[in-house]
Design a protein around this motif. Structure first.
Motif, short mmCIF file in Angstrom:
data_model
loop_
_atom_site.label_atom_id
_atom_site.label_comp_id
_atom_site.label_asym_id
_atom_site.label_seq_id
_atom_site.Cartn_x
_atom_site.Cartn_y
_atom_site.Cartn_z
N LYS A 111 66.65 -23.22 60.32
CA LYS A 111 67.14 -22.94 61.67
C LYS A 111 66.29 -21.85 62.29
O LYS A 111 65.86 -20.93 61.62
N GLY A 112 65.97 -22.01 63.58
CA GLY A 112 65.24 -20.98 64.30
C GLY A 112 63.79 -21.32 64.58
O GLY A 112 63.09 -20.53 65.21
N MET A 113 63.30 -22.47 64.14
CA MET A 113 61.90 -22.84 64.41
C MET A 113 61.79 -23.24 65.88
O MET A 113 62.54 -24.08 66.37
N SER A 114 60.83 -22.64 66.59
CA SER A 114 60.72 -22.90 68.02
C SER A 114 59.41 -23.58 68.42
O SER A 114 59.28 -24.01 69.56
N CYS A 115 58.45 -23.66 67.49
CA CYS A 115 57.17 -24.29 67.81
C CYS A 115 56.47 -24.74 66.53
O CYS A 115 56.90 -24.42 65.43
N GLU A 116 55.34 -25.44 66.71
CA GLU A 116 54.60 -25.94 65.55
C GLU A 116 53.92 -24.81 64.77
O GLU A 116 53.62 -24.97 63.59
N ALA A 117 53.68 -23.68 65.41
CA ALA A 117 53.07 -22.55 64.71
C ALA A 117 54.00 -21.98 63.65
O ALA A 117 53.55 -21.35 62.69
N CYS A 118 55.29 -22.24 63.80
CA CYS A 118 56.26 -21.76 62.81
C CYS A 118 56.01 -22.40 61.45
O CYS A 118 56.28 -21.79 60.41
N GLU A 119 55.48 -23.62 61.45
CA GLU A 119 55.20 -24.34 60.20
C GLU A 119 54.24 -23.54 59.33
O GLU A 119 54.46 -23.38 58.13
N GLU A 120 53.17 -23.02 59.94
CA GLU A 120 52.16 -22.26 59.19
C GLU A 120 52.75 -21.00 58.58
O GLU A 120 52.46 -20.66 57.44
N GLU A 121 53.57 -20.32 59.34
CA GLU A 121 54.16 -19.08 58.85
C GLU A 121 55.08 -19.34 57.65
O GLU A 121 55.02 -18.64 56.63
N ILE A 122 55.87 -20.38 57.73
CA ILE A 122 56.77 -20.73 56.63
C ILE A 122 55.98 -21.22 55.42
O ILE A 122 56.23 -20.80 54.29
N ASP A 123 54.99 -22.10 55.67
CA ASP A 123 54.17 -22.60 54.56
C ASP A 123 53.44 -21.46 53.85
O ASP A 123 53.30 -21.48 52.62
N ASN A 124 52.99 -20.47 54.61
CA ASN A 124 52.30 -19.33 54.01
C ASN A 124 53.22 -18.58 53.05
O ASN A 124 52.80 -18.19 51.95
N GLU A 125 54.45 -18.35 53.43
CA GLU A 125 55.39 -17.64 52.55
C GLU A 125 55.80 -18.49 51.35
O GLU A 125 55.92 -18.00 50.24
N ILE A 126 55.99 -19.80 51.57
CA ILE A 126 56.38 -20.69 50.47
C ILE A 126 55.27 -20.75 49.43
O ILE A 126 55.54 -20.80 48.22
N SER A 127 54.03 -20.73 49.87
CA SER A 127 52.91 -20.83 48.94
C SER A 127 52.83 -19.66 47.97
O SER A 127 52.23 -19.76 46.91
N LYS A 128 53.45 -18.55 48.31
CA LYS A 128 53.42 -17.36 47.47
C LYS A 128 54.45 -17.41 46.33
O LYS A 128 54.38 -16.61 45.41
N VAL A 129 55.40 -18.35 46.41
CA VAL A 129 56.45 -18.43 45.41
C VAL A 129 55.93 -19.16 44.17
O VAL A 129 55.35 -20.24 44.27
N ASN A 130 56.13 -18.56 43.02
CA ASN A 130 55.70 -19.13 41.76
C ASN A 130 56.46 -20.44 41.47
O ASN A 130 57.68 -20.49 41.59
N GLY A 131 55.72 -21.48 41.09
CA GLY A 131 56.33 -22.75 40.71
C GLY A 131 56.37 -23.77 41.82
O GLY A 131 56.78 -24.91 41.59
N VAL A 132 55.97 -23.41 43.04
CA VAL A 132 55.93 -24.37 44.13
C VAL A 132 54.62 -25.15 44.01
O VAL A 132 53.54 -24.59 44.04
N LEU A 133 54.74 -26.48 43.84
CA LEU A 133 53.56 -27.31 43.65
C LEU A 133 53.01 -27.83 44.98
O LEU A 133 51.82 -27.75 45.22
N THR A 134 53.88 -28.40 45.81
CA THR A 134 53.47 -28.86 47.13
C THR A 134 54.54 -28.48 48.14
O THR A 134 55.70 -28.30 47.78
N TYR A 135 54.13 -28.40 49.39
CA TYR A 135 55.07 -28.07 50.45
C TYR A 135 54.58 -28.67 51.75
O TYR A 135 53.39 -28.82 51.96
N ASN A 136 55.51 -29.03 52.59
CA ASN A 136 55.19 -29.58 53.90
C ASN A 136 56.33 -29.23 54.85
O ASN A 136 57.42 -29.78 54.74
N THR A 137 56.07 -28.33 55.76
CA THR A 137 57.07 -27.90 56.72
C THR A 137 56.83 -28.64 58.03
O THR A 137 55.69 -28.79 58.46
N SER A 138 57.91 -29.11 58.63
CA SER A 138 57.81 -29.88 59.86
C SER A 138 58.69 -29.28 60.95
O SER A 138 59.90 -29.13 60.76
N TYR A 139 58.06 -28.97 62.09
CA TYR A 139 58.81 -28.48 63.24
C TYR A 139 59.67 -29.59 63.82
O TYR A 139 60.80 -29.36 64.24
#
Length: 179
Positions: A111-139
């Motif tokens: 909740k709270g995503m307002s544009c496509e740029a939000c995807e990059e910010e979320i993906d950047n934080e998810i990539s830092k979590v240990n054990g995450v193999l793949t991720y795809n965030t969609s606005y």
């Protein structure tokens, strides 16, 4: 004798980075020697009575010896290309391996995503979590689909990482759980 030769050769391993330059130097030296050998005529010494004697060169100064040296040099320079022939093919004993699939797909609704740029910010934080193999965030769907290694990743750590971006995880659901 062979063991001593290989020991001596291994002590020269520091020359390996200079190998291309040394090969170039050897080719230049052989080329110059061949040039001098082919351009020199055999010298003849003629005496006052008109008899000429052809001076015979020693074997070391002959073209036959130069040919042998050239062939040996080419074989040695090309050794890395055919060295694999001298090594036996390793035989690995059959082993029994238990295949464990710890992958799990999880979909987070955000909740709270307002544009496509939000995807990059979320993906950047998810990539830092240990054990995450793949991720795809969609606005467009306001969600993030992740494949995680459930033995390493913690869903609450992923949720905290997404919440740290300023967006809020509304809920999550486990899509597949491989056992």
């Amino acid at each position: 004798m062979v063991a001593g030769a290989s020991g001596a050769a291994s002590s020269l391993s520091w020359l390996a980075p200079a190998r291309p330059y040394l090969i170039g130097l050897a080719i230049a030296a052989l080329g110059f020697t061949w040039y001098k050998s082919l351009s020199n005529k055999q010298s003849t010494a003629c005496g006052p009575d008109g008899t000429c004697v052809v001076e015979k060169k020693s074997f070391v100064a002959s073209r036959t010896f130069l040919s042998i040296i050239t062939i040996v040099a080419i074989i040695l320079m090309a050794f890395p290309l055919y060295a694999k022939m001298f090594y036996p093919t390793p035989v690995t004993p059959p082993t029994t391996v238990e295949i464990v699939n710890n992958q799990q797909q999880v979909e987070f609704t955000i909740k709270g995503m307002s544009c496509e740029a939000c995807e990059e910010e979320i993906d950047n934080e998810i990539s830092k979590v240990n054990g995450v193999l793949t991720y795809n965030t969609s606005y467009a769907t306001h969600s993030s689909m992740l494949t995680i290694d459930k033995s390493k990743a913690n869903i609450s750590a992923i949720e905290a990482a997404i919440n740290n971006t300023g967006y809020t995880v509304k809920n999550y659901k486990i899509i597949t759980a491989n056992k």
